[in-house]
Design a protein around this motif. Structure first.
Motif, PDB file in Angstrom:
ATOM      1  N   ASP A   1      33.256  28.951  39.091  1.00 19.18           N
ATOM      2  CA  ASP A   1      33.713  30.328  38.891  1.00 19.18           C
ATOM      3  C   ASP A   1      33.085  31.319  39.863  1.00 19.18           C
ATOM      4  O   ASP A   1      32.687  32.428  39.480  1.00 19.18           O
ATOM      5  CB  ASP A   1      33.438  30.777  37.446  1.00 19.18           C
ATOM      6  CG  ASP A   1      34.118  29.894  36.418  1.00 19.18           C
ATOM      7  OD1 ASP A   1      35.267  29.488  36.674  1.00 19.18           O
ATOM      8  OD2 ASP A   1      33.505  29.601  35.380  1.00 19.18           O
ATOM      9  N   HIS A   2      33.005  30.925  41.128  1.00 24.79           N
ATOM     10  CA  HIS A   2      32.521  31.891  42.119  1.00 24.79           C
ATOM     11  C   HIS A   2      33.609  32.927  42.391  1.00 24.79           C
ATOM     12  O   HIS A   2      34.757  32.592  42.670  1.00 24.79           O
ATOM     13  CB  HIS A   2      32.148  31.196  43.427  1.00 24.79           C
ATOM     14  CG  HIS A   2      31.836  32.160  44.531  1.00 24.79           C
ATOM     15  ND1 HIS A   2      30.693  32.932  44.540  1.00 24.79           N
ATOM     16  CD2 HIS A   2      32.536  32.505  45.653  1.00 24.79           C
ATOM     17  CE1 HIS A   2      30.693  33.697  45.606  1.00 24.79           C
ATOM     18  NE2 HIS A   2      31.790  33.457  46.299  1.00 24.79           N
ATOM     19  N   VAL A   3      33.242  34.198  42.308  1.00 24.58           N
ATOM     20  CA  VAL A   3      34.196  35.289  42.525  1.00 24.58           C
ATOM     21  C   VAL A   3      34.118  35.737  43.980  1.00 24.58           C
ATOM     22  O   VAL A   3      33.058  36.172  44.458  1.00 24.58           O
ATOM     23  CB  VAL A   3      33.912  36.479  41.591  1.00 24.58           C
ATOM     24  CG1 VAL A   3      34.890  37.616  41.881  1.00 24.58           C
ATOM     25  CG2 VAL A   3      34.023  36.056  40.137  1.00 24.58           C
TER      26      VAL A   3
ATOM     27  N   LYS B   1      39.092  36.911  43.320  1.00 22.14           N
ATOM     28  CA  LYS B   1      39.556  35.790  42.507  1.00 22.14           C
ATOM     29  C   LYS B   1      38.445  34.739  42.415  1.00 22.14           C
ATOM     30  O   LYS B   1      37.645  34.583  43.336  1.00 22.14           O
ATOM     31  CB  LYS B   1      40.819  35.175  43.112  1.00 22.14           C
ATOM     32  CG  LYS B   1      42.024  36.113  43.104  1.00 22.14           C
ATOM     33  CD  LYS B   1      43.247  35.428  43.694  1.00 22.14           C
ATOM     34  CE  LYS B   1      44.457  36.359  43.658  1.00 22.14           C
ATOM     35  NZ  LYS B   1      45.669  35.719  44.251  1.00 22.14           N
ATOM     36  N   SER B   2      38.422  34.020  41.301  1.00 22.44           N
ATOM     37  CA  SER B   2      37.374  33.015  41.106  1.00 22.44           C
ATOM     38  C   SER B   2      37.882  31.619  41.463  1.00 22.44           C
ATOM     39  O   SER B   2      39.086  31.336  41.375  1.00 22.44           O
ATOM     40  CB  SER B   2      36.875  33.033  39.663  1.00 22.44           C
ATOM     41  OG  SER B   2      37.899  32.616  38.782  1.00 22.44           O
TER      42      SER B   2
ATOM     43  N   CYS C   1      37.042  30.808  50.361  1.00 23.84           N
ATOM     44  CA  CYS C   1      37.913  31.087  49.224  1.00 23.84           C
ATOM     45  C   CYS C   1      39.264  30.399  49.422  1.00 23.84           C
ATOM     46  O   CYS C   1      39.914  30.585  50.460  1.00 23.84           O
ATOM     47  CB  CYS C   1      38.111  32.596  49.082  1.00 23.84           C
ATOM     48  SG  CYS C   1      39.273  33.052  47.762  1.00 23.84           S
TER      49      CYS C   1
ATOM     50  N   THR D   1      26.820  30.514  39.561  1.00 18.39           N
ATOM     51  CA  THR D   1      26.742  31.626  40.502  1.00 18.39           C
ATOM     52  C   THR D   1      26.695  31.195  41.952  1.00 18.39           C
ATOM     53  O   THR D   1      26.598  32.011  42.842  1.00 18.39           O
ATOM     54  CB  THR D   1      25.483  32.471  40.225  1.00 18.39           C
ATOM     55  OG1 THR D   1      24.329  31.639  40.270  1.00 18.39           O
ATOM     56  CG2 THR D   1      25.577  33.133  38.876  1.00 18.39           C
TER      57      THR D   1
END
Length: 256
Positions: free
Chosen positions: A90-92, A98-99, A213, A241
């Motif tokens: 869930d890295h944003v 967006k994650s 990403c 994280t």
């Protein structure tokens, strides 16, 4: 069976805190070691057990800078083919917000070089403090410096990293950690502000990784602390994280 050792000729510390004749070697993991490490949970136990796969000339292994230790353990995993990689959950993305999840392998990891030694000296009024990055011995033999952690985050690590204090050029000495704490608490308050602003981030191992990403193709460089548990052979670890490290492009020479 004859053990094969590899000499590592570059380190995150660049050898700044070691004798100029220091040499450091690593060897691959054995099956026995991977099975033993799989059962271990405490960082102290894992760290101490991993030391048997390292050897050094003109350096006590417990005096090794912690950043160098983690780098060498990662190198051991690299030559052994035993690092499963870390999953970043869930890295944003800082660009599109967006994650996404990312799997990081040993080839993607980077250990950042430490600043020069002069960056670890603090001078305030008549006092001078010499500070080092955290060492293996600080983790193996944790001292009880409780009582101030809530008000001063990382107070224990900071106290352990203080190597020397002088006043007007004269060394202030201590025979125990509690005596060192007492001396530190009587220093000018400005010492604390200087340390927390410019020194504290440097005493910890710093790892980086570049994440691309999948939605916008933009990259983020993120930092993350590793634990001994996460660099065990065949360890599968998840982070919420981000993780640290990116291509270990450091040279090694085979030695026997």
């Amino acid at each position: 069976m004859k053990e094969v050792w590899y000499e590592i000729d570059t380190l995150p510390s660049n050898g700044q805190w070691y004798n100029e004749n220091t040499k450091i070697f690593i060897r691959p993991y054995t099956v026995r070691e991977t099975l033993h490490l799989a059962k271990m949970k405490r960082d102290n136990d894992i760290l101490r057990y991993n030391l048997q796969g390292l050897k050094a000339e003109n350096l006590e292994l417990e005096d090794m800078i912690l950043s160098d230790y983690y780098f060498l353990v990662l190198m051991r995993n690299g030559i052994s083919g035993t690092l499963e990689g870390l999953m970043i959950k869930d890295h944003v993305c800082t660009n599109c917000k967006k994650s996404s999840d990312h799997k990081v392998s040993v080839e993607d990891l980077e250990v950042e070089d430490l600043p020069p030694t002069e960056d670890f000296t603090v001078t305030v009024d008549s006092y001078q403090l010499t500070i080092t990055p955290l060492k293996v011995k600080h983790i193996l033999d944790p001292q009880d410096v409780s009582g101030y952690e809530e008000e001063l985050p990382f107070f224990k690590e900071l106290i352990l990293a203080v190597e020397a204090i002088t006043q007007d050029g004269e060394a202030l000495t201590w025979n125990s950690v509690s005596e060192k704490v007492d001396i530190f608490l009587n220093l000018p308050a400005q010492v604390l502000s200087v340390i927390y602003e410019s020194i504290l981030p440097k005493i910890f191992p710093t790892f980086k990784v570049e994440l691309i990403c999948p939605h916008c193709q933009k990259s983020d460089i993120i930092n993350i602390p590793l634990t001994a548990e996460e660099v065990k052979p065949f360890c599968r670890s998840e982070k919420s994280t981000g993780i640290d490290l990116s291509t270990i492009k450091r040279r090694s020479r085979k030695s026997s």
